[in-house]
Write an enzyme that holds these catalytic residues in place. Sequence first.
Site, short mmCIF file in Angstrom:
data_model
loop_
_atom_site.label_atom_id
_atom_site.label_comp_id
_atom_site.label_asym_id
_atom_site.label_seq_id
_atom_site.Cartn_x
_atom_site.Cartn_y
_atom_site.Cartn_z
N GLY A 104 -6.93 0.52 4.17
CA GLY A 104 -8.50 1.05 4.10
C GLY A 104 -8.77 1.65 2.88
N GLY A 105 -7.70 2.27 2.02
CA GLY A 105 -7.87 2.68 0.88
C GLY A 105 -8.75 3.94 1.02
N GLY A 162 -22.03 18.57 -10.13
CA GLY A 162 -22.30 17.19 -10.29
C GLY A 162 -23.32 16.69 -9.40
N GLY A 163 -24.49 16.30 -9.88
CA GLY A 163 -25.66 15.79 -8.97
C GLY A 163 -25.69 14.52 -9.02
N HIS A 184 -44.09 -6.37 11.95
CA HIS A 184 -45.02 -5.04 11.74
C HIS A 184 -44.89 -4.38 13.05
N GLU A 236 0.92 -1.22 0.08
CA GLU A 236 0.09 -0.21 0.13
C GLU A 236 0.70 1.01 0.10
N GLY A 240 -17.53 12.46 -11.14
CA GLY A 240 -17.11 11.00 -11.47
C GLY A 240 -15.51 10.67 -11.10
N ALA A 297 -17.70 -0.10 -3.18
CA ALA A 297 -16.70 -0.90 -2.00
C ALA A 297 -17.13 -2.19 -1.77
N CYS A 312 -11.89 4.13 0.32
CA CYS A 312 -13.03 3.90 1.19
C CYS A 312 -13.39 4.19 2.54
P1 FAD Z 1 -9.22 2.19 -3.28
O1 FAD Z 1 -10.33 2.24 -2.10
O2 FAD Z 1 -9.17 3.40 -3.86
O3 FAD Z 1 -7.95 1.70 -2.68
C1 FAD Z 1 -7.04 1.72 -3.62
C2 FAD Z 1 -5.66 1.76 -2.88
O4 FAD Z 1 -4.42 1.60 -3.71
C3 FAD Z 1 -5.18 3.02 -2.16
O5 FAD Z 1 -5.15 2.87 -0.67
C4 FAD Z 1 -4.17 3.59 -2.82
O6 FAD Z 1 -3.32 4.33 -1.86
C5 FAD Z 1 -3.41 2.41 -3.24
N1 FAD Z 1 -2.53 2.47 -4.38
C6 FAD Z 1 -2.72 3.22 -5.63
N2 FAD Z 1 -1.84 3.09 -6.38
C7 FAD Z 1 -0.65 2.37 -5.67
C8 FAD Z 1 0.49 1.66 -6.15
N3 FAD Z 1 1.10 2.17 -7.35
N4 FAD Z 1 1.14 1.10 -5.04
C9 FAD Z 1 0.49 0.89 -4.15
N5 FAD Z 1 -0.71 1.22 -3.58
C10 FAD Z 1 -1.36 2.00 -4.52
N6 FAD Z 1 -18.48 2.91 -2.21
C11 FAD Z 1 -19.43 2.12 -1.57
O7 FAD Z 1 -19.85 0.99 -1.63
N7 FAD Z 1 -20.38 3.00 -0.51
C12 FAD Z 1 -20.04 4.13 -0.12
O8 FAD Z 1 -20.81 4.74 0.79
C13 FAD Z 1 -19.21 5.01 -0.86
N8 FAD Z 1 -18.97 6.19 -0.48
C14 FAD Z 1 -17.92 6.96 -1.14
C15 FAD Z 1 -17.85 8.18 -0.67
C16 FAD Z 1 -16.89 9.06 -1.58
C17 FAD Z 1 -16.55 10.35 -1.01
C18 FAD Z 1 -16.15 8.24 -2.41
C19 FAD Z 1 -14.82 9.07 -3.04
C20 FAD Z 1 -16.22 7.17 -2.83
C21 FAD Z 1 -17.36 6.34 -1.91
N9 FAD Z 1 -17.55 4.99 -2.51
C22 FAD Z 1 -18.40 4.02 -1.69
C23 FAD Z 1 -16.54 4.22 -3.49
C24 FAD Z 1 -15.42 3.38 -2.84
O9 FAD Z 1 -14.77 4.10 -1.93
C25 FAD Z 1 -14.71 2.61 -3.89
O10 FAD Z 1 -15.48 1.79 -4.59
C26 FAD Z 1 -13.68 1.73 -3.16
O11 FAD Z 1 -12.81 2.46 -2.31
C27 FAD Z 1 -13.09 1.04 -4.10
O12 FAD Z 1 -12.04 0.03 -3.61
P2 FAD Z 1 -10.61 -0.17 -4.26
O13 FAD Z 1 -9.86 -1.15 -3.35
O14 FAD Z 1 -10.85 -0.70 -5.74
O15 FAD Z 1 -9.88 1.13 -4.17
P1 NAD Z 2 -21.41 10.06 -10.11
O1 NAD Z 2 -20.85 9.40 -11.58
O2 NAD Z 2 -22.23 9.50 -9.17
O3 NAD Z 2 -22.00 11.52 -10.47
C1 NAD Z 2 -21.16 12.53 -11.47
C2 NAD Z 2 -22.35 13.35 -11.89
O4 NAD Z 2 -21.77 14.49 -12.31
C3 NAD Z 2 -23.31 12.60 -12.81
O5 NAD Z 2 -24.60 12.82 -12.60
C4 NAD Z 2 -22.62 13.59 -14.18
O6 NAD Z 2 -23.90 13.63 -14.99
C5 NAD Z 2 -22.43 14.80 -13.55
N1 NAD Z 2 -21.46 15.54 -14.20
C6 NAD Z 2 -20.33 15.12 -15.13
N2 NAD Z 2 -19.47 16.15 -15.47
C7 NAD Z 2 -20.47 17.38 -15.34
C8 NAD Z 2 -20.13 18.72 -15.58
N3 NAD Z 2 -19.11 19.19 -16.32
N4 NAD Z 2 -21.07 19.39 -15.18
C9 NAD Z 2 -22.11 19.26 -14.22
N5 NAD Z 2 -22.27 17.92 -14.02
C10 NAD Z 2 -21.36 16.82 -14.54
O7 NAD Z 2 -19.77 10.44 -9.64
P2 NAD Z 2 -19.32 11.17 -8.12
O8 NAD Z 2 -20.48 11.54 -7.49
O9 NAD Z 2 -18.21 11.83 -8.46
O10 NAD Z 2 -19.00 9.54 -7.40
C11 NAD Z 2 -18.02 8.75 -7.99
C12 NAD Z 2 -18.27 7.34 -7.76
O11 NAD Z 2 -18.23 7.13 -6.19
C13 NAD Z 2 -19.71 6.89 -7.91
O12 NAD Z 2 -20.05 6.65 -9.21
C14 NAD Z 2 -19.94 5.79 -6.91
O13 NAD Z 2 -19.41 4.76 -7.85
C15 NAD Z 2 -18.85 6.13 -6.00
N6 NAD Z 2 -19.68 6.45 -4.76
C16 NAD Z 2 -20.29 5.71 -4.07
C17 NAD Z 2 -21.23 6.36 -3.06
C18 NAD Z 2 -22.23 5.32 -2.39
O14 NAD Z 2 -22.12 4.17 -2.46
N7 NAD Z 2 -23.08 5.53 -1.50
C19 NAD Z 2 -20.96 7.49 -2.51
C20 NAD Z 2 -20.21 8.27 -3.01
C21 NAD Z 2 -19.32 7.81 -4.19
#
Ligand code: FAD
Ligand code: NAD
Length: 471
Positions: A45-46, A184-185, A447, A39, A274, A323, A48
């Site tokens: 923990g990444g 972004g909505g 219920h 890592e 995104g 995640a 997430c």
């Molecule tokens: P990551 O969690 O991104 O982990 C990748 C790891 O690789 C990182 O720790 C990074 O440091 C490490 N790494 C990168 N490059 C290298 C390298 N070259 N060498 C060694 N280590 C490296 N998903 C949900 O299901 N529920 C949610 O509620 C949710 N909420 C979210 C809220 C936000 C604000 C965001 C941004 C994302 C959310 N997600 C949610 C999405 C979720 O975080 C990701 O889908 C998930 O973390 C993906 O896991 P991963 O292991 O693929 O990558």
């Molecule tokens: P998203 O794909 O959910 O939403 C991005 C939004 O931005 C879209 O509706 C898109 O149409 C809009 N958009 C793109 N370009 C734009 C522009 N130039 N101007 C205005 N709007 C624009 O992406 P996100 O909200 O950045 O989240 C990224 C990813 O992280 C999610 O797709 C999801 O996989 C993950 N995530 C999951 C959770 C959860 O599970 N509860 C929470 C947060 C993030």
Amino acid sequence: MVVGEFTQETDLLVIGGGPGGYSAAFRAAQRGVQTTLVEATPFLGGECLHHGCIPSKTLLAVAEILGLAEHAKALGIEFAAPKVDLDAVRAWKDQVIVKLVKGLDSLCKRYGIDHVQGRAQFEDSRHVALLGGEVARIRFRKAIIATGSRPAVLRGVQVDSPRVMDSKSALGISEIPAHLLVIGGGYIGLELGSVYSALGSEVTVVEMLDRLLPGADGDLVRPLAKRLGKQLHEICLSTRVTRMTDSDKGIQVAFEGKRVPQRELYEGVLVAVGRRPNTQELGLSNTGVELDDHGFIQVDEQFRTADKRIYAVGDVVGEPMLAHHAIHQGHVCADIIAGRDAVFDVRAVPAVVFTDPEIAWCGLTEDEAKAGNIPICVKKMSWVASGRATAIGRTDGLTKIIFEPETGRILGVGITGAHAGEMIAEAMLAIEMGAVATDLAETIHAHPTLSETMGEAAALMVHDLEKVERQ
Ligand code: FAD
Ligand code: NAD
């Protein structure tokens, strides 16, 4: 031996300590595979755990409490205006993360996984160099790439300023801007927009498409849009940002589209448009691994890349970037590497947006069915008829089940409402088990609970099927 010149050998190298990586490493080690987990950051923990799911849900819990205190008025209880101590909120969030990191560390130790810090870069299909770590090089038999994703940027528009935040900096809640523009909505825009709104920002959301949360069915999004319409300052659909300029007072923003926001100056901007895969700096050109046009690693249903020694899981292989999706992929991939006959073959992946109300869905959506000309029968149960929803004063919910018309098999479920995310597990089990309407309708739901609406929506389908049978 000089630290930094050491080449370590391992049977399985997992790159990335997020949900995809740690779940793969844990499962592989449990199956007896000698495993090294690399890592780049000091902590497992990444994204997430550190900058995603967990901190956002911790802050949403704070927003929920503030919302409940407000809602209490309708139930006859009035609280004084809440005082928010941002330092204490931050400390609570950090403490949650630390606790969960400790849990991952102890599992790593328990399973005998070698956890190494460093940024991995492929030298060829058998070796990675580690930058910034104690070990210089690792020779592996097999490797899993789980390097995740990073926020997308608005190229040519976004300015480099502390006022312009991505999800990571926004989760730092260093300050609460008086006026916050959310671009972004989608998931992040609406979850974090809700947090900042609860903490006192006047929030404007601009979304380039003509609807919020484009992945979810419109009727599920409607109750959320209605509530957010009251909480947030403005929601501007079919609108995009064309220019940002940093000034002493804030970020001056220019828009184009159907509904241009009234305000042009914002003390804070959150860009949530995104995410992009972390594949650029991995040295993949030294391997046989192939990427698609968006930079995601191409894998088959067993997570094999085009390089026979290298696998990939999680955000780095594409949508849905969730995640639990990454975790399941990690488990399947580790099972395959451990010699089991496994394949990623799921009927559905649940999605939950943790807004208020929550939106959760899984399996086929109505929009997908329409787009694919798939015959479906849709049954909806409004929460207006739910005793529990009425008792908690939250009838703004909807439970909707999508059935195969002839058999009544459950193809998809969508729920909007308080605790929808907790309810989706029943729908997932139903879909995975190939359940039909009768299975859900004849399962006794306690219920008064919100989950009764699942049984009731299914009963509507049973009624239809019986009518057809009688004809
Ligand atoms: P990551 O969690 O991104 O982990 C990748 C790891 O690789 C990182 O720790 C990074 O440091 C490490 N790494 C990168 N490059 C290298 C390298 N070259 N060498 C060694 N280590 C490296 N998903 C949900 O299901 N529920 C949610 O509620 C949710 N909420 C979210 C809220 C936000 C604000 C965001 C941004 C994302 C959310 N997600 C949610 C999405 C979720 O975080 C990701 O889908 C998930 O973390 C993906 O896991 P991963 O292991 O693929 O990558
Ligand atoms: P998203 O794909 O959910 O939403 C991005 C939004 O931005 C879209 O509706 C898109 O149409 C809009 N958009 C793109 N370009 C734009 C522009 N130039 N101007 C205005 N709007 C624009 O992406 P996100 O909200 O950045 O989240 C990224 C990813 O992280 C999610 O797709 C999801 O996989 C993950 N995530 C999951 C959770 C959860 O599970 N509860 C929470 C947060 C993030």
